[in-house]
Design a protein around this motif. Structure first.
Motif, PDB file in Angstrom:
ATOM      1  N   LEU A 160      44.755  32.900  27.451  1.00 28.43           N
ATOM      2  CA  LEU A 160      43.842  33.841  26.813  1.00 28.43           C
ATOM      3  C   LEU A 160      42.387  33.403  26.930  1.00 28.43           C
ATOM      4  N   SER A 161      42.157  32.064  26.810  1.00 27.62           N
ATOM      5  CA  SER A 161      40.770  31.594  26.864  1.00 27.62           C
ATOM      6  C   SER A 161      40.175  31.883  28.239  1.00 27.62           C
ATOM      7  N   ARG A 162      41.017  31.723  29.297  1.00 25.71           N
ATOM      8  CA  ARG A 162      40.516  32.011  30.643  1.00 25.71           C
ATOM      9  C   ARG A 162      40.263  33.509  30.822  1.00 25.71           C
ATOM     10  N   VAL A 163      41.132  34.324  30.206  1.00 22.07           N
ATOM     11  CA  VAL A 163      40.923  35.764  30.288  1.00 22.07           C
ATOM     12  C   VAL A 163      39.583  36.137  29.679  1.00 22.07           C
ATOM     13  N   VAL A 164      39.338  35.616  28.459  1.00 27.68           N
ATOM     14  CA  VAL A 164      38.087  35.954  27.767  1.00 27.68           C
ATOM     15  C   VAL A 164      36.889  35.456  28.569  1.00 27.68           C
ATOM     16  N   ALA A 165      36.996  34.210  29.091  1.00 28.44           N
ATOM     17  CA  ALA A 165      35.899  33.658  29.885  1.00 28.44           C
ATOM     18  C   ALA A 165      35.600  34.551  31.089  1.00 28.44           C
ATOM     19  N   THR A 166      36.656  34.998  31.784  1.00 33.78           N
ATOM     20  CA  THR A 166      36.467  35.840  32.964  1.00 33.78           C
ATOM     21  C   THR A 166      35.869  37.189  32.593  1.00 33.78           C
ATOM     22  N   LEU A 167      36.338  37.738  31.481  1.00 34.22           N
ATOM     23  CA  LEU A 167      35.830  39.048  31.052  1.00 34.22           C
ATOM     24  C   LEU A 167      34.330  38.996  30.805  1.00 34.22           C
ATOM     25  N   PHE A 168      33.860  37.835  30.288  1.00 34.97           N
ATOM     26  CA  PHE A 168      32.433  37.727  29.986  1.00 34.97           C
ATOM     27  C   PHE A 168      31.644  37.111  31.136  1.00 34.97           C
ATOM     28  N   GLY A 169      32.192  37.174  32.350  1.00 39.61           N
ATOM     29  CA  GLY A 169      31.393  36.832  33.517  1.00 39.61           C
ATOM     30  C   GLY A 169      31.682  35.479  34.139  1.00 39.61           C
ATOM     31  N   GLY A 170      32.383  34.581  33.416  1.00 46.46           N
ATOM     32  CA  GLY A 170      32.664  33.259  33.978  1.00 46.46           C
ATOM     33  C   GLY A 170      33.971  33.258  34.741  1.00 46.46           C
ATOM     34  N   GLY A 171      34.701  32.142  34.634  1.00 46.60           N
ATOM     35  CA  GLY A 171      36.028  32.073  35.198  1.00 46.60           C
ATOM     36  C   GLY A 171      36.076  31.659  36.643  1.00 46.60           C
ATOM     37  N   GLU A 172      37.310  31.296  37.101  1.00 46.57           N
ATOM     38  CA  GLU A 172      37.487  30.858  38.475  1.00 46.57           C
ATOM     39  C   GLU A 172      37.702  32.051  39.395  1.00 46.57           C
ATOM     40  N   GLN A 173      37.591  31.774  40.692  1.00 47.80           N
ATOM     41  CA  GLN A 173      37.731  32.808  41.713  1.00 47.80           C
ATOM     42  C   GLN A 173      39.106  33.494  41.642  1.00 47.80           C
ATOM     43  N   VAL A 174      40.184  32.677  41.559  1.00 53.54           N
ATOM     44  CA  VAL A 174      41.546  33.227  41.546  1.00 53.54           C
ATOM     45  C   VAL A 174      41.730  34.130  40.332  1.00 53.54           C
ATOM     46  N   ASP A 175      41.305  33.618  39.164  1.00 59.42           N
ATOM     47  CA  ASP A 175      41.430  34.411  37.943  1.00 59.42           C
ATOM     48  C   ASP A 175      40.690  35.728  38.082  1.00 59.42           C
ATOM     49  N   ARG A 176      39.494  35.650  38.658  1.00 59.70           N
ATOM     50  CA  ARG A 176      38.697  36.863  38.801  1.00 59.70           C
ATOM     51  C   ARG A 176      39.454  37.918  39.600  1.00 59.70           C
ATOM     52  N   PHE A 177      40.083  37.458  40.713  1.00 56.19           N
ATOM     53  CA  PHE A 177      40.801  38.403  41.560  1.00 56.19           C
ATOM     54  C   PHE A 177      41.968  39.037  40.794  1.00 56.19           C
ATOM     55  N   VAL A 178      42.816  38.179  40.208  1.00 56.03           N
ATOM     56  CA  VAL A 178      44.002  38.700  39.513  1.00 56.03           C
ATOM     57  C   VAL A 178      43.589  39.614  38.362  1.00 56.03           C
ATOM     58  N   ILE A 179      42.575  39.171  37.620  1.00 53.81           N
ATOM     59  CA  ILE A 179      42.195  39.929  36.429  1.00 53.81           C
ATOM     60  C   ILE A 179      41.483  41.227  36.798  1.00 53.81           C
ATOM     61  N   MET A 180      40.427  41.120  37.610  1.00 51.76           N
ATOM     62  CA  MET A 180      39.616  42.311  37.851  1.00 51.76           C
ATOM     63  C   MET A 180      40.291  43.301  38.796  1.00 51.76           C
ATOM     64  N   ASP A 181      41.017  42.810  39.803  1.00 51.76           N
ATOM     65  CA  ASP A 181      41.586  43.731  40.785  1.00 51.76           C
ATOM     66  C   ASP A 181      42.999  44.193  40.438  1.00 51.76           C
ATOM     67  N   LEU A 182      43.782  43.300  39.809  1.00 50.03           N
ATOM     68  CA  LEU A 182      45.188  43.651  39.598  1.00 50.03           C
ATOM     69  C   LEU A 182      45.490  44.098  38.169  1.00 50.03           C
ATOM     70  N   ARG A 183      45.040  43.315  37.183  1.00 50.52           N
ATOM     71  CA  ARG A 183      45.484  43.567  35.813  1.00 50.52           C
ATOM     72  C   ARG A 183      44.571  44.527  35.050  1.00 50.52           C
ATOM     73  N   MET A 184      43.268  44.437  35.359  1.00 45.45           N
ATOM     74  CA  MET A 184      42.283  45.180  34.584  1.00 45.45           C
ATOM     75  C   MET A 184      42.531  46.691  34.539  1.00 45.45           C
TER      76      MET A 184
END
Lengths: 352, 353
Positions: free
Chosen positions: B55-79
């Motif tokens: 969850l912490s990585r999700v929140v971090a990615t949502l607010f602009g941070g996060g790693e490259q892999v997380d960004r892809f999975v979160i923004m392109d697949l799950r979001m």
């Protein structure tokens, strides 16, 4: 019948209004007979009334053509017509009773979850128990319709909310949507069940023999008999529970009798034809328009009107998309809904 | 706490120019907690899947941070799925709250008003009738957009048919029921005539699902819903007195005909958007306002809380459908499975009080 609740008509005495209602009832019977005759004559192969009569009464023939006519009339048209009349009476009386018991002008057997319960049971029968014959899963439909009706009516009769139209409608809505989703969940994973469901679901009086009609007719007859006993009490119930109790009505007993009658009527009709929505609701309103609020007259009128409307809709369905057919349930909705909307628009229903 | 809503004159007020609020701390608290719950479920919806993300990585990615892999999975697949759940839930909840308030009847959900039935009929028509105009339409505008148009058309038809020197809630429900019945009959007939493979596709659409959402569909739903919520927020200030009945509202200077027409149109559009994005998900529009009303202890469905509870309900149901069961089911089955018994429970509890 000492405790009559009939509103005195504005003109003429009670005797005059009774005569008018008897004449109306007789007229309906005559129209129903004519419609039945039409139902025997109309179809993929149109027959003259003489041919129909011949097909009905004659014995075995040498003539090829006459034998054919006899076969069509006896094995296709007669069962279809009889089922339309039986199911129509059941749904009409059932609809009027539901409106009487719930004091809800938009109550319908569909609203009680009866249709959804039957659909769910059919899908379960096909998918879980592997039944393929409509005659077998008809019994499941009957069981499902009955259980859903009893559960909804029971839930809405608990405690303080008993007899409140909204409670019943909400309970019915809850059970209906729940069962419909479960039905879909099963049907999505089982193509055979999905196939059985979509044909059963459209509401048709065709293709059922007397082996089905006989038990259905017995259940409907039992339901009608029960309904007959409760008619004077419904009039009193409509004065409110407290008044009715004060006038000596055993409310719980009457309600239970009513539930059983409605379940028998709607369950049997739904099991044989599939869900036919809207018919009971519609004819109860037409009957109320014709007779006024006295349920001793309203209910018989609704029964005859139900038979007439279902019969006419079935005939229309055979004629409009030739060489194909529209199922009676579809025609009931397509013709009934605009008619109902027109009545609403004219302000025939008041927010009770 | 009990009884504050019965004595509105004792509640402190807040005035900003011509606009005034009644300050109800309990309603605000409930709304805030629902918003928090909706956000938590939104993050959970992104976090849970074949490739779990904390969850912490999700929140971090949502607010602009996060790693490259997380960004892809979160923004392109799950979001897209999570956002669709959030938006559709809010749209259905607000739509239900509006229609229930306008008709002054808890049964008056968008399903009753014909919107769901109309879009279902159009969608089933496009799925089951192959060739000719049907194929041309579904290729040109897409199934979702066609369903949206069908739902809006039916909703407007119901509204105009119910128009007779103004629109009365009771008449609206009755007309809605009859038009819905026609749409259902058409749908049933189409299903009978169709090829069994098409029937399965249509049936899957009919139950309501968040599977395979694309960013494209989600953007339309998101901006549409935001725009409508803005309109609703502006008009809803005029709306409160309507609960007292037309005469009182008119006496207080509200042009109730116009206000009601605008709000009803917004409700229809919101429901149409929701149906076009996720199919006719049952029960959210009916249950969310009723639950929000009880949680917030308001006499009528509160708009913000209803929308947020709609999102909580839909996102939660989608999580259950995906992660908690041995088989994967469409979210509509779960909302019905939760919503049906819950409604019955509410009724029984209210009756036994």
């Amino acid at each position: 019948m000492g405790t009559t609740t009939v509103a005195r008509p504005a003109t003429g005495g009670i005797a005059a209004s009774r005569r008018r209602r008897v004449v109306g009832l007789a007229t309906l019977v005559v129209i129903l007979v004519i419609a039945s005759a039409l139902s025997l004559a109309v179809g993929a192969r149109a027959l003259s009334l003489g041919e129909v009569w011949h097909g009905l009464v004659s014995g075995p023939q040498d003539d090829q053509r006459l034998t054919e006519i006899r076969l069509i009339v006896r094995t296709v048209r007669v069962p279809r017509t009889v089922l339309a009349v039986v199911a129509g009476v059941a749904l009409g009386v059932g609809g009027a009773l539901i409106q009487g018991y719930t004091r809800n002008p938009i109550a319908d057997t569909g609203l009680l979850g009866v249709n959804a319960g039957a659909s769910f049971a059919v899908v379960t029968a096909v998918s879980v128990f592997g039944l393929a014959d409509p005659f077998q899963y008809m019994w499941f439909a009957f069981l499902g319709a009955g259980l859903a009706g009893v559960v909804v009516f029971g839930l809405s009769s608990i405690g303080r909310g008993a007899g409140n139209p909204l409670t019943l409608a909400l309970a019915g809505q809850g059970i209906t949507v729940f069962l419909a989703a479960m039905t879909t969940a099963i049907a999505l994973g089982d193509q055979q069940a999905l196939n059985a469901l979509r044909f059963w679901n459209s509401g048709s009086v065709a293709g059922v023999g007397f082996d089905v009609i006989r038990p259905v007719g017995a259940f409907v007859a039992a339901g009608l008999l029960l309904a007959l006993f409760t008619l004077p009490s419904i009039n009193l119930l409509n004065l409110g529970d407290d008044v009715a109790r004060g006038l000596g009505v055993h409310i719980a007993r009457i309600r239970i009798t009513g539930i059983v009658a409605i379940t028998l009527l709607a369950g049997a009709a739904t099991a044989a034809c599939g869900p036919i929505a809207f018919l009971g609701l519609m004819v109860a309103h037409i009957a109320r328009y014709l007779t006024g609020p006295d349920y001793r007259w309203l209910v018989p009128y609704a029964g005859l009107l139900g038979a007439l409307v279902l019969l006419v809709c079935d005939i229309v369905g055979r004629l409009v998309v030739r060489p194909g057919e529209l199922d009676a349930g579809v025609v009931v909705a397509l013709l009934g809904a605009p008619f109902f909307a027109a009545l609403v628009w004219l302000g025939k229903f008041k927010n009770a | 706490m009990n009884g504050t809503e019965l004595k509105p004159s004792l509640a402190p007020g807040l005035r900003l120019g011509t606009v005034s609020f009644v300050w109800r701390p309990w309603v605000a608290l409930v709304t805030l907690m629902l918003a928090a719950a909706a956000f938590l479920l939104f993050c959970l919806s992104i976090a849970i899947g074949d490739f779990p993300i904390s969850l912490s990585r999700v929140v971090a990615t949502l607010f602009g941070g996060g790693e490259q892999v997380d960004r892809f999975v979160i923004m392109d697949l799950r979001m897209p799925r999570a956002l669709a759940g959030l938006v559709v839930g809010i749209a259905l909840g607000v739509s239900g709250a509006l229609t229930q308030s306008i008709a002054r009847n808890p049964l008056a959900s968008p399903d009753i008003l014909g919107i769901t039935g109309g879009s279902s009929a159009v969608a089933v028509f496009l799925v089951t009738v192959s060739g000719g105009a049907a194929t041309a339409i579904s290729d040109a505008v897409g199934l979702s957009a066609a369903a949206l148009i069908g739902g809006l058309g039916t909703g407007l038809l119901v509204y105009f048919l119910a128009w007779r020197r103004g629109v009365d809630g009771f008449r609206l429900i009755l007309i809605g029921i009859s038009v819905s019945a026609v749409m259902e009959a058409i749908t049933t007939w189409l299903l009978v005539k169709a090829d069994i493979r098409d029937v399965a596709r249509a049936q899957a659409w009919l139950v309501g699902s968040l599977d395979n959402r694309s960013w494209n569909e989600v953007w339309i739903a998101l901006w549409g819903t935001l725009a409508l919520l803005l309109v609703v927020t502006c008009v809803a200030f005029q709306f409160k007195p309507l609960h007292f009945g037309d005469d009182v509202a008119a006496g207080l200077g509200v042009r109730y005909g116009a206000v009601r027409a605008v709000l009803l149109l917004c409700a229809v559009l919101l429901a149409g958007i929701a149906v076009s994005a996720a199919g006719p998900v049952p029960f959210v529009a009916l249950v969310a306002p009723q639950v929000a009303m009880r949680l917030a202890r308001c006499p009528t469905p509160p708009l913000a809380a209803s929308g947020l509870f709609g999102a909580v309900l839909l996102l939660g149901a989608d999580l259950v459908a995906r992660a908690a069961l041995p088989v994967t089911l469409p979210v509509g089955v779960i909302t019905a499975a939760i919503g049906g018994p819950f409604l019955v429970y509410l009724l029984v509890r209210a009756n036994l009080k």
